[in-house]
Scaffold this motif. Structure first.
Motif, short mmCIF file in Angstrom:
data_model
loop_
_atom_site.label_atom_id
_atom_site.label_comp_id
_atom_site.label_asym_id
_atom_site.label_seq_id
_atom_site.Cartn_x
_atom_site.Cartn_y
_atom_site.Cartn_z
N ASP A 52 27.62 11.52 -22.33
CA ASP A 52 28.00 9.87 -23.10
C ASP A 52 27.92 10.20 -24.31
O ASP A 52 28.32 9.38 -25.56
CB ASP A 52 27.48 8.88 -22.52
N VAL A 53 26.67 10.96 -25.38
CA VAL A 53 25.82 10.34 -25.96
C VAL A 53 25.75 12.46 -26.33
O VAL A 53 25.06 12.97 -25.39
CB VAL A 53 24.37 9.84 -26.43
N LYS A 110 29.12 9.60 -27.43
CA LYS A 110 29.28 9.36 -28.74
C LYS A 110 28.41 10.54 -29.36
O LYS A 110 27.70 10.58 -29.12
CB LYS A 110 28.09 7.79 -29.10
N VAL A 138 26.53 11.40 -32.78
CA VAL A 138 25.29 11.46 -33.57
C VAL A 138 24.80 12.14 -34.63
O VAL A 138 24.12 13.86 -33.74
CB VAL A 138 24.11 10.38 -32.28
N ARG A 198 33.02 7.73 -36.40
CA ARG A 198 33.18 6.01 -36.47
C ARG A 198 34.14 6.51 -35.11
O ARG A 198 33.96 5.24 -34.50
CB ARG A 198 33.78 5.58 -37.74
N SER A 247 33.80 7.87 -32.85
CA SER A 247 33.66 7.80 -31.42
C SER A 247 32.62 6.60 -31.36
O SER A 247 31.87 7.08 -30.28
CB SER A 247 32.46 9.24 -31.40
N GLY A 248 32.09 5.88 -31.67
CA GLY A 248 31.16 4.94 -31.89
C GLY A 248 29.67 5.33 -32.67
O GLY A 248 29.24 4.87 -31.70
N GLY A 249 30.08 6.98 -32.70
CA GLY A 249 28.72 7.32 -32.76
C GLY A 249 28.13 6.45 -34.18
O GLY A 249 27.98 5.52 -34.86
N LYS A 250 26.61 7.49 -34.63
CA LYS A 250 25.97 7.20 -35.70
C LYS A 250 25.21 8.03 -36.63
O LYS A 250 25.82 9.25 -36.02
CB LYS A 250 24.86 6.92 -35.22
N TRP A 281 22.05 0.57 -28.18
CA TRP A 281 22.98 1.52 -28.25
C TRP A 281 23.05 3.57 -27.36
O TRP A 281 24.13 4.11 -27.48
CB TRP A 281 23.91 2.27 -29.81
N ASP A 307 22.59 6.44 -20.00
CA ASP A 307 23.39 7.66 -20.37
C ASP A 307 23.14 8.73 -20.00
O ASP A 307 22.21 8.97 -20.37
CB ASP A 307 23.88 7.13 -22.30
#
Length: 407
Positions: A234-235, A268, A270, A320, A322-325, A368, A373
């Motif tokens: 998930d991340v 996501k 990161v 962006r 992926s909705g990540g950071k 987030w 996750d």
């Protein structure tokens, strides 16, 4: 070995496609990284993911999706699939109630993920008839270049900041490279490489300034996808300097989906940086597509001290999409996390990867990262390649031992 299905290369910024496979390339005409493209339709009908994954170990099993054409040019130093380890106690320490899994790239030759990229890049250099290679490094990449170039009998010139971990410098020298410490940052070293091309006749292997290191690094994503039963986590937290591996993973996901190996789900992504050198995290927070150079960069996590990255927009696009950071971690938090993981799990992470555990905690606290996750952290190299605190006591054998004092 199976054949490569590479067809051409294209500019990552403009999409221009007329860059021939099997030719020497650095950046595109637009001054941006080139991306290798493959005939995925033919590959999809010719080979199954089960067939590829069942082959003997190492990242060269993904040969169809790598650019090297001739078997005689493939350079190997006994690569393995790097293991996944679940760290439940560390998850609890950093506040995550779900699965926390680490993929340990320290099991590769020269003990870091850099072996993936440099094995493929140097194999391509051999195939293309290059004889002299040069690159800047913060440490681990230089060691990997020295190893694979030594295997290929290619001459190597390496330039590193003067505070690069000494073991990396000594390792590269022992493996046959000509290496120099430079009183500047990695991009200053990169300028030396670029300025010397005409005089020295070397090929520039700088991060993303040639197309094939990225291809090697994408095998990390093929590998963990297979290890997770072709269901992505998930991340994904990755310690990010130049960003090649994060870009490579994102590219690998698209290739696997086109082949029908995975679905449309994406983790996501990161990008974790140090607060003392965080150009990508800053650009992410400010909504910029390109990052400005970070002045007076500092962190002891040498692998993520990259003031400016030529592939900045590719990293930021992936975050962006992926909705990540993009996350920046303070220096003391990095080394506190490294100690916490080591003492709780008996698991050695490098400082760069240690920053990812703090980023995970931030994600949990900010909401987030969900309790359900499945989180993957990439341990990009073996922590034993860095200086560690010496907290051992001393005893005098000529005196009675105070055993109570040992408690």
């Amino acid at each position: 070995m199976p054949k490569s299905y590479i067809t051409h290369l294209e500019c990552s910024l403009t999409g221009k496609r007329d860059y021939a496979a099997g030719a020497v390339h650095n950046l595109s005409e637009a001054g941006r990284p080139l991306l290798s493209r493959y005939n995925l339709e033919s590959l999809k009908s010719d080979v199954s993911k089960e067939e590829v994954w069942a082959r003997p170990g190492g990242f060269w099993k993904w040969r169809e999706l790598l650019p090297v054409q001739e078997d005689r040019n493939v350079l190997s130093l006994g690569e393995v699939e790097t293991p996944l380890t679940r760290l439940d106690k560390a998850a609890a320490i950093f506040g995550h109630k779900g699965e926390l899994i680490v993929k340990d790239e320290g099991h590769l030759p020269t003990a870091s993920f850099k072996a993936r990229g440099l094995s493929v890049a140097v194999s391509m250099a051999k195939e293309l008839g290059l004889t002299r290679l040069a690159m800047p490094t913060n440490g681990n990449a230089g060691a990997a270049l020295a190893a694979y170039a030594g295997r290929a009998d290619l001459e190597t010139f390496i330039f590193c900041p003067d505070d690069t971990p000494h073991i990396n410098v000594e390792e590269a020298a022992l493996l046959g490279a000509k290496i120099w410490r430079v009183n500047g940052y990695i991009d200053d070293c990169g300028h030396i490489v670029a300025d010397g091309i005409e005089k020295m006749g070397w090929f520039n292997l700088s991060t993303l300034k040639e197309p094939y290191r990225l291809e090697g690094k994408k095998t990390m994503a093929f590998e963990f996808a297979a290890q997770f039963g072709w269901e992505l986590p998930d991340v994904v937290f990755f310690p990010t300097g130049g960003g090649t591996a994060l870009i490579a993973m994102w590219k690998a996901f698209d290739e696997m989906e086109a082949l029908g190996w995975i679905g449309s789900k994406r983790p996501k992504m990161v990008a974790v940086q140090a607060a003392g050198c965080a150009p990508l995290a800053k650009a992410f927070e400010e909504g910029e597509r390109f990052a400005t150079r970070w002045e007076n960069a500092y962190t002891r996590a040498a692998g993520i001290r990259v003031p400016q990255a030529v592939g900045d927009f590719l990293v930021l696009d992936a975050l962006r999409a992926s909705g990540g950071k993009g996350i920046a971690i303070e220096e003391d938090e990095i080394f506190d996390a490294q100690a916490a993981v080591g003492s709780s799990e008996g698991y050695m992470v490098c400082p760069e990867a240690a920053a990812c555990f703090v980023a995970l905690q931030r994600g949990v606290n900010d909401g987030w990262v969900a309790p359900t996750d499945k989180v993957l952290i990439i341990n990009s190299g073996n922590g034993l390649k860095y200086d560690m605190p010496d907290s051992a006591g001393t005893l005098d054998v000529s005196q009675p031992i105070d055993f109570d004092g040992l408690l």
